[in-house]
Design a protein around this motif. Structure first.
Motif, PDB file in Angstrom:
ATOM      1  N   ASP A  66      -4.282   3.689  10.355  1.00 60.86           N
ATOM      2  CA  ASP A  66      -3.774   2.790   9.304  1.00 60.86           C
ATOM      3  C   ASP A  66      -2.308   2.480   9.579  1.00 60.86           C
ATOM      4  N   ILE A  67      -1.878   1.353   9.024  1.00 62.03           N
ATOM      5  CA  ILE A  67      -0.486   0.928   9.192  1.00 62.03           C
ATOM      6  C   ILE A  67       0.423   1.577   8.148  1.00 62.03           C
ATOM      7  N   THR A  68      -0.181   2.135   7.084  1.00 59.06           N
ATOM      8  CA  THR A  68       0.618   2.652   5.965  1.00 59.06           C
ATOM      9  C   THR A  68       0.535   4.176   5.889  1.00 59.06           C
TER      10      THR A  68
ATOM     11  N   ARG B  50     -11.556   7.468   2.071  1.00 62.89           N
ATOM     12  CA  ARG B  50     -12.747   7.712   1.236  1.00 62.89           C
ATOM     13  C   ARG B  50     -14.052   7.511   2.013  1.00 62.89           C
TER      14      ARG B  50
ATOM     15  N   ASN C  22      -1.008  -0.408  14.137  1.00 64.48           N
ATOM     16  CA  ASN C  22      -1.464  -1.727  13.723  1.00 64.48           C
ATOM     17  C   ASN C  22      -2.865  -2.023  14.265  1.00 64.48           C
ATOM     18  N   GLY C  23      -3.750  -2.418  13.374  1.00 61.79           N
ATOM     19  CA  GLY C  23      -5.148  -2.629  13.747  1.00 61.79           C
ATOM     20  C   GLY C  23      -5.400  -3.716  14.773  1.00 61.79           C
TER      21      GLY C  23
ATOM     22  N   MET D 169      -0.833   5.873   2.649  1.00 61.99           N
ATOM     23  CA  MET D 169      -2.291   5.855   2.465  1.00 61.99           C
ATOM     24  C   MET D 169      -2.899   7.013   3.253  1.00 61.99           C
TER      25      MET D 169
ATOM     26  N   GLY E 213      -7.181   3.877   5.121  1.00 64.38           N
ATOM     27  CA  GLY E 213      -6.680   3.934   3.742  1.00 64.38           C
ATOM     28  C   GLY E 213      -6.593   5.373   3.272  1.00 64.38           C
TER      29      GLY E 213
ATOM     30  N   ILE F 113     -13.656  -1.322   6.885  1.00 64.91           N
ATOM     31  CA  ILE F 113     -14.193  -1.495   5.532  1.00 64.91           C
ATOM     32  C   ILE F 113     -13.064  -1.939   4.604  1.00 64.91           C
ATOM     33  N   ARG F 114     -13.358  -2.922   3.750  1.00 67.45           N
ATOM     34  CA  ARG F 114     -12.374  -3.419   2.773  1.00 67.45           C
ATOM     35  C   ARG F 114     -11.062  -3.798   3.415  1.00 67.45           C
ATOM     36  N   PHE F 115     -11.118  -4.515   4.476  1.00 64.60           N
ATOM     37  CA  PHE F 115      -9.885  -4.893   5.157  1.00 64.60           C
ATOM     38  C   PHE F 115      -9.759  -6.406   5.321  1.00 64.60           C
TER      39      PHE F 115
ATOM     40  N   TYR G  40      -4.526   4.454  -5.575  1.00 71.29           N
ATOM     41  CA  TYR G  40      -5.546   3.567  -5.000  1.00 71.29           C
ATOM     42  C   TYR G  40      -6.969   3.976  -5.422  1.00 71.29           C
TER      43      TYR G  40
ATOM     44  N   TYR H 256       0.818  -1.223   0.000  1.00 73.46           N
ATOM     45  CA  TYR H 256       0.000   0.000   0.000  1.00 73.46           C
ATOM     46  C   TYR H 256       0.851   1.272   0.000  1.00 73.46           C
TER      47      TYR H 256
ATOM     48  N   PRO I 266      -8.979  -0.016   8.791  1.00 71.54           N
ATOM     49  CA  PRO I 266      -8.006   0.971   8.363  1.00 71.54           C
ATOM     50  C   PRO I 266      -8.678   2.033   7.493  1.00 71.54           C
TER      51      PRO I 266
HETATM   52  C1  LIG Z   1      -7.942  -2.056   0.706  1.00 73.01           C
HETATM   53  S1  LIG Z   1      -7.370  -0.733   1.771  1.00 73.01           S
HETATM   54  C2  LIG Z   1      -8.925  -0.212   2.453  1.00 73.01           C
HETATM   55  C3  LIG Z   1      -8.942   1.115   3.085  1.00 73.01           C
HETATM   56  C4  LIG Z   1     -10.297   1.763   3.359  1.00 73.01           C
HETATM   57  N1  LIG Z   1     -10.957   1.216   4.531  1.00 73.01           N
HETATM   58  C5  LIG Z   1     -11.228   1.705   2.166  1.00 73.01           C
HETATM   59  O1  LIG Z   1     -12.326   1.132   2.300  1.00 73.01           O
HETATM   60  O2  LIG Z   1     -10.884   2.227   1.110  1.00 73.01           O
HETATM   61  C6  LIG Z   1      -6.638  -1.664   3.067  1.00 73.01           C
HETATM   62  C7  LIG Z   1      -5.835  -0.833   4.050  1.00 73.01           C
HETATM   63  O3  LIG Z   1      -5.448  -1.696   5.139  1.00 73.01           O
HETATM   64  C8  LIG Z   1      -4.233  -1.183   5.677  1.00 73.01           C
HETATM   65  N2  LIG Z   1      -3.683  -2.224   6.559  1.00 73.01           N
HETATM   66  C9  LIG Z   1      -3.202  -3.435   6.209  1.00 73.01           C
HETATM   67  N3  LIG Z   1      -2.855  -4.132   7.308  1.00 73.01           N
HETATM   68  C10 LIG Z   1      -3.118  -3.339   8.385  1.00 73.01           C
HETATM   69  C11 LIG Z   1      -2.995  -3.497   9.789  1.00 73.01           C
HETATM   70  N4  LIG Z   1      -2.511  -4.612  10.312  1.00 73.01           N
HETATM   71  N5  LIG Z   1      -3.383  -2.484  10.594  1.00 73.01           N
HETATM   72  C12 LIG Z   1      -3.878  -1.327  10.076  1.00 73.01           C
HETATM   73  N6  LIG Z   1      -4.002  -1.117   8.754  1.00 73.01           N
HETATM   74  C13 LIG Z   1      -3.647  -2.110   7.911  1.00 73.01           C
HETATM   75  C14 LIG Z   1      -3.450  -0.849   4.433  1.00 73.01           C
HETATM   76  O4  LIG Z   1      -2.411   0.032   4.721  1.00 73.01           O
HETATM   77  C15 LIG Z   1      -4.531  -0.237   3.536  1.00 73.01           C
HETATM   78  O5  LIG Z   1      -4.575   1.162   3.690  1.00 73.01           O
END
Ligand SMILES: C[S@@+](CC[C@H](N)C(=O)[O-])C[C@H]1O[C@@H](n2cnc3c(N)ncnc32)[C@H](O)[C@@H]1O
Length: 255
Positions: free
Chosen positions: A89-91, A73, A117-118, A94, A70, A134-136, A31, A24, A68
């Motif tokens: 978020d971890i990134t 949005r 970290n989530g 994003m 992201g 959402i979307r995680f 994205y 990410y 997260p």
């Molecule tokens: C597909 S994006 C979705 C973001 C947003 N919720 C959306 O619906 O657009 C997934 C996100 O998960 C984050 N992510 C991945 N592993 C994570 C973790 N362990 N803790 C927090 N964030 C994490 C990534 O950095 C990325 O921004």
């Protein structure tokens, strides 16, 4: 908890987490453009934001953790509706995109950001009226979901709501999910997504009272507005929500 064993799981999780952080970090700037900047994507995004707002059912002024977040949005939309949103978020890259969005929408301190970290949320127990994810979870194999769900639930206040979105294994009766997944895996050589099955609910949400909601039905955009409402209402509640494009699991914490 029974399934938080976990040196092995933790080892595996940290590998998965650094994989996604790297992915990410590179993906951040494109994205939204690759997913939502066409007519179909915009339509889905708007409907999804509205559906999530309705399901959360939180009054303006309430606090919401978006984990997260992201590119922000969904979080930005919730802040615009008057909620006090913390994007997590971890990134970092994003969240830089999310910050840009918050600035362009002039959200000020209605949308703030924390990196981490989530599964180890740096917030006290019972700190938010709502938590949404959402979307995680499609990024993680189901046996690894529980530590995230447990920590998200911990930070929800009594009376507050946890809302988690899943990619159902049974969207469109499986007729859509699995051919699409075969294409991803065999032709595009992508890694498998992790789809959620109804029988996995009980172990992931053990001890948490939940309800299931379906959102959007495959192909409904080809129907009239009335026709789409009709079929979408058929899967709006209960386990038949697994037939929808997205499944939401909602849990309200007892007072
Ligand atoms: C597909 S994006 C979705 C973001 C947003 N919720 C959306 O619906 O657009 C997934 C996100 O998960 C984050 N992510 C991945 N592993 C994570 C973790 N362990 N803790 C927090 N964030 C994490 C990534 O950095 C990325 O921004």
């Amino acid at each position: 908890m029974a399934d938080q064993k976990p040196d092995v799981e933790k080892g595996k999780l940290s590998e998965i987490e650094s994989h996604y952080r790297n992915l990410y970090t590179k993906e951040a700037v494109q994205y939204d453009a690759t997913r939502f900047n066409h007519e179909r994507g915009q339509h889905f995004n708007t409907k999804e934001q509205q559906a999530i707002h309705k399901l959360l059912d939180l009054p303006a002024g309430n606090t919401l953790l978006d984990v997260p977040t992201g590119t922000g949005r969904i979080g930005a939309y919730m802040a615009e509706q008057g909620l006090q949103v913390t994007g997590f978020d971890i990134t970092r890259n994003m969240m830089l995109e999310a910050r840009k969005l918050a600035e362009s929408w002039e959200l000020g301190n209605k949308f703030v950001f924390v990196e981490g970290n989530g599964r180890e949320l740096p917030f006290p127990t019972a700190s938010f009226d709502g938590v949404m994810s959402i979307r995680f979870f499609h990024l993680l194999p189901t046996p690894l979901h529980r530590p995230f769900v447990v920590d998200m639930w911990r930070v929800v206040k009594p009376g507050g709501t946890l809302l988690i979105q899943y990619d159902s294994a049974l969207t469109g009766g499986g007729l859509i999910t699995w051919p699409r997944e075969a294409h991803r895996r065999l032709i595009k050589k992508h890694k498998p997504r992790y789809y959620f099955w109804p029988h996995q609910l009980a172990s992931v949400f053990e001890g948490i009272p939940y309800e299931v909601h379906g959102f959007s039905v495959p192909g409904s955009r080809f129907l009239s507005a009335k026709g789409a409402d009709f079929v979408e209402n058929l899967v709006a509640t209960g386990v038949k929500g697994f037939l929808a494009n997205r499944v939401f699991v909602k849990a309200v914490k007892p007072l």
